[in-house]
Design an enzyme around this catalytic site. Structure first.
Site: not given
Ligand code: EPU
Length: 421
Positions: A22-23, A94, A118, A123-127, A308, A330, A400
């Site tokens: 999926k990811n 997301r 969620c 889960r911000p997207i600031d990065l 996960d 995480v 999902r």
């Molecule tokens: N984070 C920030 N700022 C950002 C981005 C992330 O603070 O701009 C924080 C998040 O809030 C979190 C941590 O960094 O605390 C890790 O987030 P990451 O960005 O690595 O996760 P993601 O890309 O949102 C993907 C997977 C998730 C999986 C995580 C960690 C996809 C579509 N989703 O999410 O999958 O848990 O990486 O490995 O690839 C799942 O499949 O159940 C799932 C939630």
């Protein structure tokens, strides 16, 4: 609303074949809008999230044809007709934010509804946004939407404060058409990042270092991008979930189409618990005919233990000999399944980011709710060992991310069925 009804089960036995990840498929689908040529993606899983990504890609102008029997999807984005990802789609998934990088790269502009928090964290997207800014984009946040614009994207050095999977993917996709070289430091190293980089390179991008903490992207021009045919890697979290299903039911499963290298921390933990694992090329056999011992787990970015898999292991450890400690590092709020597991008779306690999981708990069937995808999987596993009947609602979360879950579990002996309420 449909539900899963699960009865207590004996050991699961037989063979089960893993689907595509999926990811990996979601970012790769998003990446195919970088090029105007046709991209065919094979070995795709049958998932609600894939359907949502199809809708999203169609909404920006791509022609998308999906064939779940052939497990294939073809995407052609001849012209981008819309630069906006609406709230209705983003709130369903997301990962919709993954179209930001490719759209910004291809058109110089993108607008998407800000994903809210969620069930597993804020889960911000600031990065992601800092990365786009470093490449020259201007960012505006207004009325719940984020808009990024850039006349010209120019490569730069970007250090991520945390090795975020989504930020690494979005920045990598955005940098494909930027001028010069982009370097992402402290990048995420997940196998899904490598699969995305392989896909991007196959359409003409120039990316090196994916799978390490430093990724270098040399920008190319639009005319250098072509179409491709790309097979998705097997889902390592689905693999891990079935490995735990074998362990929790004290069963014996041959898991096919699995990459053992991608599930190393899961193999290591199961071995610590006393579960036997044998790896052959493309298959993993899991045998658990003895008692399972307690262990401690700390979730970390890859190659550490995956967040996960935390919920599914928690179910397993309620049946282990001894007490286990789990630390979730995480996500700040990924313990919603604990309340539900405790309603089934466990006595798990949360202390900040740690959970204390006593073993040898006799679970009892109950009506429970899947609060997110992996929490839902943990409840399915709990249902397989709980006395009596377990009824799980809000199973759309599970659908999902697990392709044909009920069918796959039934084929190896699980007493699970889906009913309309
Ligand atoms: N984070 C920030 N700022 C950002 C981005 C992330 O603070 O701009 C924080 C998040 O809030 C979190 C941590 O960094 O605390 C890790 O987030 P990451 O960005 O690595 O996760 P993601 O890309 O949102 C993907 C997977 C998730 C999986 C995580 C960690 C996809 C579509 N989703 O999410 O999958 O848990 O990486 O490995 O690839 C799942 O499949 O159940 C799932 C939630």
């Amino acid at each position: 609303m449909p539900k899963y009804i699960i009865e207590k089960n004996g050991p699961l036995k037989g063979e089960v074949v893993m689907s595509g990840s999926k990811n990996a498929v979601l970012p790769i689908m998003a990446a195919s809008i970088l090029t105007s040529k046709q991209c065919t993606i094979t070995d795709i899983p049958k998932l609600r999230d894939v359907d949502v990504m199809c809708q999203l890609l169609r909404s920006v102008g791509a022609e998308v044809n999906i064939d779940y029997i052939k497990k294939e999807i073809s995407i052609t984005c001849d012209t981008v007709s819309e630069l906006e990802a609406p709230y209705e789609l983003v709130k369903q998934m997301r990962a919709s934010n993954l179209i930001m990088g490719p759209l910004l790269s291809r058109t110089g502009k993108v607008k998407i509804s800000m994903p809210g928090g969620c069930a597993i964290g804020a889960r911000p997207i600031d990065l992601h946004l800092k990365g786009f800014q470093a490449l020259g984009a201007e960012i505006e946040l207004e009325h719940g939407y984020v808009e990024a614009r850039a006349e010209k994207l120019i490569g730069d050095k970007i250090y991520l404060d945390f090795p975020s999977v989504g930020a690494t993917e979005n920045i990598m996709m955005c940098a494909v058409l930027a001028q010069g070289i982009t370097t992402i430091e402290n990048a995420a190293e997940e196998p899904e990042i490598v699969d995305l980089a392989n896909f991007l390179n196959s359409i003409g991008a120039k990316i090196k270092g994916a799978g390490t903490d430093t990724i270098k992207i040399e920008g190319v021009s639009k005319s250098e991008l072509t179409g491709t045919k790309h097979a998705i890697i097997p889902d390592r979290i689905e693999t891990g979930t079935f490995m735990v299903a074998a362990a929790v039911t004290r069963g014996n499963l041959l898991i096919k189409n699995a990459i053992a290298d991608h599930v190393k921390p899961i193999i290591a933990k199961l071995k610590e618990c006393g579960v036997e694992i044998t790896e052959t090329d493309g298959d993993i056999r899991v045998t658990a005919n003895k008692g399972v011992k307690a262990t401690d787990i700390k979730t970390l970015p890859y190659p550490g233990f995956p967040t996960d898999m935390q919920a599914q292991f928690m179910t397993l450890l309620t049946s282990a000999i001894g007490t286990s400690i789990i630390i979730e590092t995480v996500f700040e709020n990924r313990y919603m399944h604990i309340g539900e597991l405790n309603r089934m008779g466990s006595n798990i306690k949360i202390e900040g980011r740690s959970a204390v999981v006593p073993g040898e708990q006799m679970l009892e069937g109950a009506q429970v709710t899947a609060t997110d995808l992996r929490a839902g999987a943990a409840l399915v596993l709990a249902g397989l060992i709980a006395e009596g009947t377990t009824e799980i609602s809000d199973i759309y979360h599970i659908e999902r991310g697990y392709s044909e879950f009920v069918e796959k579990l039934s084929r190896i002996g699980a007493k699970i069925r889906k009913v309309e309420d």
